[in-house]
Design a protein around this motif. Structure first.
Motif, PDB file in Angstrom:
ATOM      1  N   PRO A  17      71.339 -58.447  21.614  1.00 45.41           N
ATOM      2  CA  PRO A  17      72.531 -59.304  21.748  1.00 45.41           C
ATOM      3  C   PRO A  17      72.899 -58.747  23.451  1.00 45.41           C
ATOM      4  O   PRO A  17      73.707 -59.582  23.933  1.00 45.41           O
ATOM      5  CB  PRO A  17      73.128 -59.019  20.300  1.00 45.41           C
ATOM      6  CG  PRO A  17      72.544 -58.662  19.138  1.00 45.41           C
ATOM      7  CD  PRO A  17      71.178 -57.797  20.077  1.00 45.41           C
ATOM      8  N   ARG A  64      70.613 -60.403  25.661  1.00 47.08           N
ATOM      9  CA  ARG A  64      71.314 -61.066  26.357  1.00 47.08           C
ATOM     10  C   ARG A  64      72.193 -61.889  26.631  1.00 47.08           C
ATOM     11  O   ARG A  64      72.574 -62.939  27.519  1.00 47.08           O
ATOM     12  CB  ARG A  64      71.819 -62.413  24.405  1.00 47.08           C
ATOM     13  CG  ARG A  64      70.592 -61.772  23.569  1.00 47.08           C
ATOM     14  CD  ARG A  64      69.949 -62.652  22.676  1.00 47.08           C
ATOM     15  NE  ARG A  64      70.310 -64.080  22.455  1.00 47.08           N
ATOM     16  CZ  ARG A  64      69.337 -64.908  22.077  1.00 47.08           C
ATOM     17  NH1 ARG A  64      68.089 -64.719  22.392  1.00 47.08           N
ATOM     18  NH2 ARG A  64      69.962 -65.462  21.589  1.00 47.08           N
ATOM     19  N   ASP A 121      75.580 -66.429  25.595  1.00 46.04           N
ATOM     20  CA  ASP A 121      75.952 -65.476  25.000  1.00 46.04           C
ATOM     21  C   ASP A 121      77.405 -64.113  25.501  1.00 46.04           C
ATOM     22  O   ASP A 121      77.368 -63.831  26.694  1.00 46.04           O
ATOM     23  CB  ASP A 121      75.120 -64.448  24.524  1.00 46.04           C
ATOM     24  CG  ASP A 121      73.809 -65.567  24.260  1.00 46.04           C
ATOM     25  OD1 ASP A 121      73.919 -65.433  23.184  1.00 46.04           O
ATOM     26  OD2 ASP A 121      72.823 -65.660  24.724  1.00 46.04           O
TER      27      ASP A 121
END
Length: 605
Positions: free
Chosen positions: A514, A517, A539
């Motif tokens: 995450p 991203r 994101d």
């Protein structure tokens, strides 16, 4: 319309087939031949199952029909067809389903077709088993199916025996037989084995078109990458009875390309070994008047190969420069180990490490801080030679040779640093780092203070020097564009930890963690047709970065991460291999991949 309908149905209606925790063992040895197999087959989807011989492809195919090799037995698991567990049904109940709701096309069509019966009779026989019709209707259905399969003069072919057909035609007859009952799921186990390429293409085209028009879900078991790439929506790769990869066909082939490049790189590394091995590096800084510490680097492990360029990226304060200083032994470690050229240097004294200092150099962020303002450039460069006052003629010639390589006019030797631009000074910093003939250079933000024009030329210079002198770099930067241009691999840092390591192309084109991203999404590209402000979804991370003094108990990103679940807030994340070429520090990676697949499907609607 059929494709669109299939995509709308995906993830909204129950799957056509679902296998849950399927395990099979060899009867005598009790060795697992299938280990905890889990996957879903969506309605209208074509799933490719691949892997080496013996990986379990055919075993899965048989299991889906409630069958198994004589030497094996299903130990546990479920095979759900329309929410009915085939494994729990009686043999009579399974026979009513097999051929009607789920059908099989095997590898050898001549072996599957009865040599003594005509193909028309065999198709009609299957049709009759599941449908109460007259003999006339049965033969009409057989002829209809042969026409659908593109077999010329179908009426005459009804009376042909299997040996009178070509291999491709016999395979089409098998499909006609399998699809005659309009099954929900069709399984094709190595369906093109032994066919020549033209017949193979014709056969597969027929299979694909027929399945698209009928909405049948298909599993194709094959080792042929061309079949997977051209006809499958998704690929499931097996290795020794376990699922190794489960990806969309585009993601899978991107991974293959990366894997091949990684293999080349790994072969290169294997041949040359690593220049620098860093294991479990930890570094903290004490706070005056407090028992608390600032955690700068934690659990940092990274190997750097000879002639490899590894990028280290992350926000300001993530610990990148601290790592660089630790590798140069300008800072002492709290714990961990450093191995340079196969020699453990972790606890070497400064005096002993001085002998190795020439093999490891640094190019720093601000070139103005790297040169004594009172000295001319010539004197500063000569300082990099051991006993520079000896052989001054040789030293001068060496400097002139390097200046030509870095494309700097020798006239700068008589100038002071204040008389030169940042771009020229940075080239001179690179020149000075090359003088001792190092094996490894830490590049700490080497292009952040130079103009865009100088930045590009310096990156090209660094790349060419690395190739010419076989030097490895740790390229520390927050400039992702520069990292993408020069690095072979990239390590992403967040709050002192590496959260993802992979090839440069993987990190920039398909980041998984995450934080990676969000970091890549924050990079502003130069495409006016793909502007960040026009993007539907981006994101992002919520909230503020935690203090390195009071870090969260679990994942350091958990309070900012949209993928976080309860245990993310309490469990420490470990850096583990997601694939052979990628490490990630996140236990939600599989869910992220699945959600990304769903989003991609939605975009295609």
């Amino acid at each position: 319309m059929v494709i669109l309908l299939r995509e709308i149905m995906t993830d909204r209606i129950e799957p056509a087939l679902e296998i849950q925790n399927l395990t099979a063992v060899h009867k005598k040895t009790r060795k697992e031949v299938l280990s905890s197999i889990n996957f879903k087959l969506d309605k209208g989807e074509i799933l490719g199952i691949t892997g080496k011989s013996g990986s379990g492809k055919s075993t899965i195919a048989l299991s889906a029909l409630g069958l198994m090799h004589q030497s094996c037995v299903i130990n546990s698991g479920k095979v759900l067809l329309k929410n009915k567990d085939i494994m729990s049904l009686s043999e009579n109940a399974i026979e009513a389903i097999r051929g009607k709701e789920i059908a099989l096309v095997v590898q050898n069509p001549r072996g599957a077709l009865h040599p003594m019966y005509s193909v028309g009779h065999q198709i009609a026989r299957v049709w009759r088993k599941h449908n109460k019709t007259s003999a006339i209707n049965q033969m009409q259905k057989a002829e209809e199916m042969l026409n659908i399969m593109g077999i010329n003069d179908a009426k005459r072919r009804l009376n042909s025996l299997p040996h009178e057909l070509s291999g491709g035609m016999a395979q089409r007859v098998l499909i006609a037989l399998a699809l005659s009952t309009q099954p929900d799921v069709l399984i094709a186990d190595e369906p093109t084995s032994g066919l020549d390429v033209t017949v193979q293409a014709q056969f597969l085209d027929t299979l694909w078109k027929t399945c698209q028009s009928s909405g049948v879900s298909v599993i194709i078991c094959t080792q042929e990458l061309g079949i997977l790439s051209n006809y499958c929506d998704r690929v499931l790769e097996l290795e020794a009875g376990s699922i190794k990869r489960d990806e969309s066909v585009k993601q899978y082939f991107t991974s293959i390309v990366q894997h091949e490049r990684t293999n080349v790189l790994q072969a290169k590394l294997k041949k040359s070994d690593y220049i620098y091995e860093i294991k479990n590096l930890r570094k903290t800084f004490s706070i005056k008047g407090s028992k608390k510490v600032v955690q700068a680097v934690e659990d940092f492990s990274l190997n750097i190969g000879k002639n490899e360029i590894v990028g280290l990226v992350g926000e300001s304060g993530s610990g990148k420069s601290t790592v660089g200083r630790c590798l140069l032994k300008l800072l002492s470690l709290d714990s961990g180990s450093l191995t340079l050229n196969k020699q453990n240097i972790t606890y070497l004294s400064n005096q002993n490490f001085r002998l190795l200092r020439k093999s490891i150099q640094i190019v720093q962020q601000d070139p103005h801080d790297c040169f004594d303002p009172r000295w001319k450039i010539s004197k500063s460069l000569k300082q990099s030679f051991n006993h520079y006052q000896d052989n001054t003629g040789k030293n001068t010639q060496g400097i002139l040779d390097l200046l030509r390589k870095v494309e700097v006019n020798p006239s700068v030797l008589d100038k002071y640093p204040s008389e030169l631009s940042a771009g020229i000074l940075q080239r001179l910093s690179i020149t000075r780092s090359l003088i001792p003939s190092p094996d490894f250079i830490v590049l700490d933000e080497p292009t952040s203070l130079v103009s865009p024009q100088d930045r590009d030329s310096i990156l090209k210079l660094l790349k060419s020097l690395s190739n010419e002198f076989k030097i490895s770099y740790l390229f520390i930067s927050h400039d992702l564009a520069s990292v993408s241009k020069i690095c072979d691999r990239v390590a992403v840092m967040y709050l002192g930890q590496i959260v993802e390591v992979s090839s440069t192309e993987n990190i920039f084109n398909h980041p998984l963690h995450p934080y990676s991203r969000a970091l890549i999404a924050a990079e502003l590209n130069q495409d006016p047709y793909n502007r960040r402000v026009d993007a539907i979804t981006i994101d992002k991370l919520a909230g503020e970065i935690p203090s390195p003094v009071d870090l969260p108990n679990g994942c350091y990103l958990s309070k900012r991460c949209t993928y976080a679940v309860d245990n993310c807030h309490n469990e420490k994340q470990k850096l583990t291999f997601h694939t052979d070429s990628r490490q990630t520090r996140c236990n939600q990676i599989k869910r992220i991949i699945n959600e990304e697949r769903s989003k991609n499907n939605a975009k295609r609607i």
